[in-house]
Design a protein around this motif. Structure first.
Motif, mmCIF file in Angstrom:
data_model
loop_
_atom_site.group_PDB
_atom_site.id
_atom_site.type_symbol
_atom_site.label_atom_id
_atom_site.label_comp_id
_atom_site.label_asym_id
_atom_site.label_seq_id
_atom_site.Cartn_x
_atom_site.Cartn_y
_atom_site.Cartn_z
ATOM 1 N N UNK A 126 0.838 -1.197 0.000
ATOM 2 C CA UNK A 126 0.000 0.000 0.000
ATOM 3 C C UNK A 126 0.880 1.257 0.000
ATOM 4 N N UNK A 127 0.301 2.424 0.250
ATOM 5 C CA UNK A 127 1.058 3.675 0.231
ATOM 6 C C UNK A 127 2.041 3.793 1.396
ATOM 7 N N UNK A 128 1.880 2.975 2.430
ATOM 8 C CA UNK A 128 2.843 2.932 3.546
ATOM 9 C C UNK A 128 3.991 1.961 3.281
ATOM 10 N N UNK A 129 3.965 1.350 2.094
ATOM 11 C CA UNK A 129 4.959 0.348 1.713
ATOM 12 C C UNK A 129 4.904 -0.899 2.594
ATOM 13 N N UNK A 130 3.696 -1.224 3.075
ATOM 14 C CA UNK A 130 3.429 -2.474 3.786
ATOM 15 C C UNK A 130 2.343 -3.229 3.020
ATOM 16 N N UNK A 131 2.203 -4.520 3.293
ATOM 17 C CA UNK A 131 1.190 -5.312 2.591
ATOM 18 C C UNK A 131 -0.193 -4.736 2.894
ATOM 19 N N UNK A 132 -0.960 -4.521 1.844
ATOM 20 C CA UNK A 132 -2.292 -3.930 1.926
ATOM 21 C C UNK A 132 -3.221 -4.811 2.758
ATOM 22 N N UNK A 133 -4.093 -4.189 3.551
ATOM 23 C CA UNK A 133 -5.054 -4.917 4.369
ATOM 24 C C UNK A 133 -5.976 -5.808 3.558
ATOM 25 N N UNK A 134 -6.258 -5.405 2.333
ATOM 26 C CA UNK A 134 -7.088 -6.238 1.456
ATOM 27 C C UNK A 134 -6.413 -7.557 1.105
ATOM 28 N N UNK A 135 -5.081 -7.531 1.053
ATOM 29 C CA UNK A 135 -4.321 -8.762 0.810
ATOM 30 C C UNK A 135 -4.434 -9.672 2.027
ATOM 31 N N UNK A 136 -4.336 -9.081 3.227
ATOM 32 C CA UNK A 136 -4.530 -9.857 4.455
ATOM 33 C C UNK A 136 -5.899 -10.548 4.408
ATOM 34 N N UNK A 137 -6.944 -9.761 4.110
ATOM 35 C CA UNK A 137 -8.308 -10.291 4.089
ATOM 36 C C UNK A 137 -8.454 -11.395 3.056
#
Length: 134
Positions: free
Chosen positions: A45-56
């Motif tokens: 994501x824009x924070x350069x961490x794995x997007x929460x949607x990917x977690x979900x």
């Protein structure tokens, strides 16, 4: 690996969405199902961490694998809750799931997702409806 586990593996691994994201089924044995996802730049994501949607998506997929394996029928997710616990930027993510309750038409499942450094990233629960055979 049993015939039903092989069929389950093949069904998921040939899914365009599943393969596009890069999921890999590590184990689909009798008592455990493990799902791996190598972190790629397009998952950030824009924070350069794995997007929460990917977690979900990962938690939904691992629970779906566990439930389909248990009931050996098609299912649909009717509810999912996620606790996002930690971010991750690189390496691999691994998820597992277990059945909490299995009824005739409804199954409840729990999942966990860990980083390559064994940090708990997220926990999820899901409720799944078993589809009628046609």
């Amino acid at each position: 690996m049993s015939g039903s586990s092989q069929t389950l593996r093949q069904r998921f691994e040939t899914s365009p969405f599943f393969s596009h994201l890069g999921f890999e089924i590590l184990d689909a044995g009798k008592d455990v199902i493990l799902l791996k996802l190598p972190i790629k730049k397009y998952l950030l994501n824009t924070n350069q961490t794995v997007h929460g949607g990917v977690y979900a998506t990962m938690l939904d997929n691992i629970m779906s694998l566990a439930v389909r394996k248990a009931v050996e029928k098609d299912i649909v997710t009717v509810n999912m809750n996620i606790n996002f616990l930690a971010p991750v930027k690189e390496g691999d993510i691994v998820a597992s799931a277990k059945i909490l309750h299995q009824g005739y038409r409804i199954v409840t499942c729990e999942s966990e997702m860990y980083s390559h450094e064994d940090v708990l990233l997220a926990k999820g629960t899901g409720t799944f409806k078993v589809k009628k055979s046609t």
